[in-house]
Design a protein around this motif. Sequence first.
Motif, PDB file in Angstrom:
ATOM      1  N   LEU A 150       0.809  -1.222   0.000  1.00 30.07           N
ATOM      2  CA  LEU A 150       0.000   0.000   0.000  1.00 30.07           C
ATOM      3  C   LEU A 150       0.840   1.268   0.000  1.00 30.07           C
ATOM      4  O   LEU A 150       0.433   2.280  -0.559  1.00 30.07           O
ATOM      5  N   GLN A 259      -7.993  11.653   1.296  1.00 27.81           N
ATOM      6  CA  GLN A 259      -7.933  10.261   0.853  1.00 27.81           C
ATOM      7  C   GLN A 259      -7.990   9.381   2.098  1.00 27.81           C
ATOM      8  O   GLN A 259      -7.000   9.239   2.814  1.00 27.81           O
ATOM      9  N   PRO A 260      -9.155   8.794   2.402  1.00 26.54           N
ATOM     10  CA  PRO A 260      -9.236   7.940   3.603  1.00 26.54           C
ATOM     11  C   PRO A 260      -8.321   6.723   3.454  1.00 26.54           C
ATOM     12  O   PRO A 260      -8.071   6.254   2.346  1.00 26.54           O
ATOM     13  N   PRO A 262      -7.047   2.756   5.421  1.00 32.23           N
ATOM     14  CA  PRO A 262      -7.441   1.748   6.413  1.00 32.23           C
ATOM     15  C   PRO A 262      -6.687   1.911   7.736  1.00 32.23           C
ATOM     16  O   PRO A 262      -5.488   2.217   7.741  1.00 32.23           O
ATOM     17  N   TYR A 264      -6.036  -0.360  11.167  1.00 30.87           N
ATOM     18  CA  TYR A 264      -6.182  -1.642  11.842  1.00 30.87           C
ATOM     19  C   TYR A 264      -5.969  -1.402  13.329  1.00 30.87           C
ATOM     20  O   TYR A 264      -4.852  -1.429  13.817  1.00 30.87           O
ATOM     21  N   ASP A 474     -11.516  -3.546  12.160  1.00 29.59           N
ATOM     22  CA  ASP A 474     -11.612  -4.212  10.863  1.00 29.59           C
ATOM     23  C   ASP A 474     -11.524  -5.709  11.075  1.00 29.59           C
ATOM     24  O   ASP A 474     -10.441  -6.270  11.250  1.00 29.59           O
ATOM     25  N   SER A 475     -12.679  -6.374  11.054  1.00 29.87           N
ATOM     26  CA  SER A 475     -12.722  -7.792  11.410  1.00 29.87           C
ATOM     27  C   SER A 475     -12.168  -8.690  10.319  1.00 29.87           C
ATOM     28  O   SER A 475     -12.026  -9.888  10.526  1.00 29.87           O
ATOM     29  N   ARG A 476     -11.836  -8.129   9.160  1.00 31.29           N
ATOM     30  CA  ARG A 476     -11.450  -8.969   8.024  1.00 31.29           C
ATOM     31  C   ARG A 476      -9.988  -9.384   8.073  1.00 31.29           C
ATOM     32  O   ARG A 476      -9.467  -9.952   7.115  1.00 31.29           O
ATOM     33  N   THR A 477      -9.324  -9.079   9.200  1.00 32.88           N
ATOM     34  CA  THR A 477      -7.880  -9.285   9.248  1.00 32.88           C
ATOM     35  C   THR A 477      -7.468  -9.815  10.609  1.00 32.88           C
ATOM     36  O   THR A 477      -8.288 -10.051  11.486  1.00 32.88           O
ATOM     37  N   GLU A 486      -1.498  -9.468   4.801  1.00 31.20           N
ATOM     38  CA  GLU A 486      -2.511  -9.039   3.829  1.00 31.20           C
ATOM     39  C   GLU A 486      -3.090  -7.663   4.130  1.00 31.20           C
ATOM     40  O   GLU A 486      -3.675  -7.036   3.246  1.00 31.20           O
ATOM     41  N   LEU A 489      -1.496  -4.883   1.711  1.00 26.43           N
ATOM     42  CA  LEU A 489      -1.395  -5.191   0.286  1.00 26.43           C
ATOM     43  C   LEU A 489      -2.724  -4.890  -0.401  1.00 26.43           C
ATOM     44  O   LEU A 489      -3.768  -4.870   0.242  1.00 26.43           O
ATOM     45  N   ARG A 490      -2.659  -4.685  -1.714  1.00 25.70           N
ATOM     46  CA  ARG A 490      -3.889  -4.617  -2.496  1.00 25.70           C
ATOM     47  C   ARG A 490      -3.629  -5.245  -3.865  1.00 25.70           C
ATOM     48  O   ARG A 490      -2.498  -5.242  -4.358  1.00 25.70           O
TER      49      ARG A 490
END
Lengths: 525, 525
Positions: A150, A259-260, A262, A264, A474-477, A486, A489-490
């Motif tokens: 990122l 520019q927002p 992420p 964590y 952020d529950s996705r991580t 991860e 990264l994008r």
Amino acid sequence: MTALTGNMLIAGEPVFGAEAEVRALDPAANAELEPAYGHGGEAEVRRACEAAAAAFAAYRGTTAEERARFLERIADNIEELGDALIERAHAESGLPAGRLTGERARTTGQLRLFAEVVREGSWIGARVDPALPDRTPLPRADIRQRKVPLGPVAVFGASNFPLAFSVAGGDTAAALAAGCPVVVKGHDAHLGTSELVGRAITRAVADSGLPAGTFSLLFGPGPGLGTALVTDPRIQAVGFTGSRAGGLALVRAAAARPQPIPVYAEMSSINPVFLLPGALAERGARLGTEFAGSLTLGSGQFCTNPGLVIAADGHGLDEFLDAAAAAVEQAAPTTMLTPGIAGSYAAGVDELSAHATVLARGPESDAPNACRAALLATDAAGFTAGPQLHQEVFGACSLVIRCRDAAEVRRVAESVEGQLTATVHATEADHAEAAALLGVLELRAGRVLFNGWPTGVEVGHAMVHGGPFPSTSDSRTTSVGTLAIERFLRPVAYQDVPPALLPSALADGNPDGLWRRVDGELGRH
Amino acid sequence: MTALTGNMLIAGEPVFGAEAEVRALDPAANAELEPAYGHGGEAEVRRACEAAAAAFAAYRGTTAEERARFLERIADNIEELGDALIERAHAESGLPAGRLTGERARTTGQLRLFAEVVREGSWIGARVDPALPDRTPLPRADIRQRKVPLGPVAVFGASNFPLAFSVAGGDTAAALAAGCPVVVKGHDAHLGTSELVGRAITRAVADSGLPAGTFSLLFGPGPGLGTALVTDPRIQAVGFTGSRAGGLALVRAAAARPQPIPVYAEMSSINPVFLLPGALAERGARLGTEFAGSLTLGSGQFCTNPGLVIAADGHGLDEFLDAAAAAVEQAAPTTMLTPGIAGSYAAGVDELSAHATVLARGPESDAPNACRAALLATDAAGFTAGPQLHQEVFGACSLVIRCRDAAEVRRVAESVEGQLTATVHATEADHAEAAALLGVLELRAGRVLFNGWPTGVEVGHAMVHGGPFPSTSDSRTTSVGTLAIERFLRPVAYQDVPPALLPSALADGNPDGLWRRVDGELGRH
């Protein structure tokens, strides 16, 4: 080891901040520790972020082997600091040397684990959909995918893990592994530890021939320097472990950027423990003693501290409570990390005590910043009615919810907020109820564990240290374990890019020997 | 096919909304289309979301085969709608029947592709770190990881793809594949198309024996019903394709919830196209004609429409511009999707014209909502100084930036905001410059393509339809292609869970035959 200097480290340069002079505190003695450290401000944030942005192209361009060796070199350099690191961390945190030695092993271990991850290469997420020039009605272009880092990442050191969640902690290791330069805001509670580790990283940067801006370490207040760091336009992601208020402030600041980006943030969790009837009947007293051990470990200063126990009345619960209360009453008071944490803990226990019955307190102590463990109890109606009882009290404090029956236990499970962990104690006789509970808990927690205790987070491939809000933003991580890479990264798709210009990870013939998904089929092809 | 009814579909029940009566519009004739549709309100949102939450446990508990067949059945049912679907979609959108037939094939194709993805099972992300009871100093617990669906998902139909990005579009397909019930807010521009497709899904739900709440379709205004949907506590993620203002409003609403949730908003992109000197010299005129074709396709109403062209002055650029201008001047006016879009387009071109030179306009037209293509030009200084020139004008409008040299081209590349796509036209002679540009563009776009045009998004495994802000609200994902399933999942760790209670994906012996990472090693084990 040379003496501590009080300096920040900006792209390899020692810089003494001019905003304020601060000292770390030995919480066991309430005594300030030398040397003085200088807090930085916006100018230092800008300088560190500019250097990180300038370093990004070269750093992300390193080969997997170069980046892996760099991570290993950081681990080596941390070990070379020897006892001086443990001694300073002990003085600054009040944590015992044995615990800190283990934490150092975890820190170097996770750096080396991420080196393996970088070499293995699956994190690149390589996918190849070859061209189909003869497809009708339309031909298919050649499309390939990989993940790219990122950009510069801001990492906030946590108070409760001065090594494993701080300057060279999990967030830093994952971000560096992903190819992102890192700017750390060190925690004021362990300034000297931060400087030592920061120098270890800085030396590894130089010895690895990497651009100096790959790493910087800043000191300063969260609302000032911290906010400036999160809102610097060059920062592209944020890793944070700390309080709910602190985490939400960073989330808000990041969302309000032009520019927002992420964030964590690993914030707060009360880590419910469910004691099912079979387990209570079989080993109620033993569970009580073990529970108290997990509760009071490290003054309860763990994100995964078991702050909530849920059980139905019946054979074994009284034995559990008696044993737990006895152990809590005998638990030697231990030093908390900072006067602020000790004060919040005492106030939090007082607040809980106004809404629940106190079953046991640890012995009183005249020592500074001592943690008196606390065990409280209420019933399901009291828990449901009292939002205060759902809040984390950071420290060795836990609340038991006595339920009438299994149905009430399940309703309590359905009422808890998002959690890092949920624990079930069960025997085979409990399996029907345990299965139903598992279906509820896996939707509310990042990790569900059986017949153990949530403190102690293994650093491995399968670990999840994360979970639904408010345990994280952020529950996705996860913030622990190899999947953590991860976060930084994008994915990017490359369509009809000439072979000469394709990144080697996506090249024909798979020269890097990666696991790739070709037309959807996974293989080393 | 039975006649259109004007009803919403809430967990299988037709419901006529009482908030307002609306009709779709034939934009080619500016004529309202029967029947009237009823807008719903908060009560209908609540009912749909309660049903989705009630359906979640059973729906996520379906086997891979059951879920795959359900997706295939939706595709079958859409095909069974036959010409009636194409005719209604044509009347409501003004899009040609041929385009809509292709879009229908894409829609059913992506449902079937996700069925394959569900069966293949890698989306589960299974990881197993077996226990190491003899490890020192501490034994390792048995830890396993899989991904679980987030919960009910809200999907907002997009105006510009009445089939592929609407009721049964990519977001719906990915969310259903992940195991999430879906509540769609249909777009008012294609109410009848939405009803037809919604009925096809509803029938598939019933015929598959799934809980009725697995799918609902609502109609209503974005700020009212849309906001109520995003803020309903049962909704756990949002998929949206539309305007920057609309997307940001949803992002803000989701962030302000007591429990914030992820919003995948695909918003705005101007999709820069770089013409390098070798390509211009070799085929400037042909590129101009091809470019105009991509620009005017579908009235330019694509997220990936080439709205920006960057080239250095030199041999071939004039040929490009002459050919492009000639093609634009001859481009037959085509009907835009809605009067609102046509009005915004005209205003956007006027605004651009105040800051750049108009090179060509398409023919004037008296037809309602006709799109007159527009080609404008400025220089690098003008582009840098004019923030208006960085905004998307949705429609067949593009701006050429004439640069002095390659260095200026690269500076323009570094100044663009986040994009869905970036395109490079280059010959081998351009490769040095193309390589440098690729390094810049892969950090600013979700897809980089060479010697082609960005319109036309392949649905496959390697596609990325996403990108840094403001092209989307979350650059870590894609809304097209199989990776899109990951948006609706999160990882959970299972520690020492008894074998009898483990999900089959994580069971010993790998009964589901999945690709799993065991102690970090990938294999079918």
